[in-house]
Motif scaffolding. Structure first.
Motif, short mmCIF file in Angstrom:
data_model
loop_
_atom_site.label_atom_id
_atom_site.label_comp_id
_atom_site.label_asym_id
_atom_site.label_seq_id
_atom_site.Cartn_x
_atom_site.Cartn_y
_atom_site.Cartn_z
N ILE A 54 0.78 -1.20 -0.03
CA ILE A 54 0.16 0.03 0.00
C ILE A 54 1.00 1.30 -0.01
N LEU A 55 1.96 1.23 0.72
CA LEU A 55 3.08 2.54 0.83
C LEU A 55 3.72 2.48 -0.39
N LEU A 56 3.68 1.38 -1.08
CA LEU A 56 4.47 1.73 -2.60
C LEU A 56 3.65 2.43 -3.49
N VAL A 57 2.21 2.08 -3.40
CA VAL A 57 1.26 2.90 -4.37
C VAL A 57 1.15 4.24 -3.83
N VAL A 58 0.90 4.23 -2.73
CA VAL A 58 0.91 5.97 -2.13
C VAL A 58 2.05 6.53 -2.62
N ALA A 85 9.03 7.65 -8.46
CA ALA A 85 8.05 7.15 -8.86
C ALA A 85 7.73 5.93 -9.63
N LEU A 86 8.68 6.00 -10.56
CA LEU A 86 9.00 4.71 -11.47
C LEU A 86 9.67 3.53 -10.94
N LEU A 87 10.51 4.05 -9.90
CA LEU A 87 11.12 2.79 -9.15
C LEU A 87 10.11 2.08 -8.42
N MET A 88 9.18 3.00 -7.63
CA MET A 88 8.04 2.51 -6.64
C MET A 88 7.23 1.48 -7.60
N VAL A 89 6.69 2.04 -8.90
CA VAL A 89 6.08 0.92 -9.71
C VAL A 89 6.78 -0.05 -9.99
N GLY A 90 8.08 -0.08 -10.38
CA GLY A 90 8.97 -1.34 -10.64
C GLY A 90 9.14 -2.14 -9.53
N ALA A 91 9.10 -1.66 -8.26
CA ALA A 91 9.07 -2.65 -7.00
C ALA A 91 7.98 -3.32 -6.95
N LEU A 92 6.50 -2.54 -7.10
CA LEU A 92 5.41 -3.43 -7.17
C LEU A 92 5.45 -4.22 -7.90
N TYR A 93 5.78 -4.13 -9.35
CA TYR A 93 5.62 -5.24 -10.31
C TYR A 93 6.62 -6.35 -9.79
N ALA A 94 7.66 -5.95 -9.28
CA ALA A 94 8.79 -6.97 -8.76
C ALA A 94 7.93 -7.86 -7.49
N GLN A 95 7.32 -7.32 -6.76
CA GLN A 95 6.44 -7.76 -5.59
C GLN A 95 5.52 -8.90 -6.39
N VAL A 96 4.73 -8.30 -7.32
CA VAL A 96 3.56 -9.15 -7.88
C VAL A 96 4.12 -10.47 -8.47
N ILE A 97 5.37 -9.96 -9.27
CA ILE A 97 5.92 -11.29 -10.04
C ILE A 97 6.34 -12.15 -9.03
N SER A 98 7.27 -11.89 -8.03
CA SER A 98 7.58 -12.78 -7.21
C SER A 98 6.68 -13.61 -6.21
#
Lengths: 66, 148
Positions: free
Chosen positions: B105-109, B123-136
């Protein structure tokens, strides 16, 4: 799921600490099992049953949720 | 969990590894200061972070090794039982799962916040981290589905 753990432990005059040490779990786990706050894994249930030389179903009472 | 209590041999190796990684990080940070004293403000901060992170890891490693040496075998056994206790494991897993949800949630915010403030790269790094989390999560789910 209900259980007779506390009753059986008291009958045999065993402390929670001693039972925890014998089953290789923490004392808090024994407390939580006795209070019905935590249901054991199958492995732990078998360990408990073997410790008391009883069947699992003699210790743990499973009631289906309606 | 950074500090863990496995068998004493495992723990010895773990704490030694912490000291080595910490020392390398500190050396890198210190060498950076020595060889590039005129480094930019950002790079200096980065070097400082390396020194601080390295010092923390080394400190934890040294503390862990001293503690292991001083603990009696009975105490070590008790700690081993606490670590392997199934209820403790379940509590830790539940707590970590909540922590991971909060982090998502914090990453999205933060991604929205950074973008609104004009910080495109973070901002793009945060979105990238979110994708990495979902993929993992997807990979782990697939792996454990086959394993269990």
């Amino acid at each position: 799921m209900q259980n007779r753990l506390e009753e059986l432990r008291r009958q045999r005059g065993i402390t929670q600490e001693a039972l925890a040490a014998a089953l290789e779990v923490s004392r808090q786990t024994i407390g939580s099992l006795e209070n019905g706050r935590y249901n054991p894994s199958v492995q732990l249930a078998f360990k408990i049953a073997r410790y008391f030389a009883m069947g699992i179903e003699d210790i743990f009472i499973y009631e289906e949720e309606v | 969990m950074l500090i863990r209590y496995g068998s004493s041999t495992q723990n010895n190796a773990f704490f030694r590894l912490l000291i080595i990684v910490g020392a390398i990080s500190m050396l890198f940070g210190s060498a950076g200061y020595l060889f590039k004293p005129d480094a930019s403000d950002y790079f200096s901060t980065f070097l400082g972070m390396c020194v601080g992170f390295g010092a923390a890891l080394t400190g934890i490693g040294i503390f862990g090794l001293i503690r292991l040496k001083r603990l009696s075998p009975e105490k070590l056994k008790r700690e081993e039982i606490e670590r392997l206790d199934e209820r403790n494991k379940q509590i830790t897993l539940t707590a970590r799962s909540i922590g991971a949800s909060v982090a998502s949630i914090l990453l999205v915010v933060c991604a929205f916040l950074f973008m609104a403030l004009g910080y495109r790269l973070p901002a793009l790094l945060m979105v990238g981290a979110l994708y990495a989390q979902v993929i993992s999560i997807l990979i782990a789910h697939r792996y454990f589905s086959k394993k269990m």
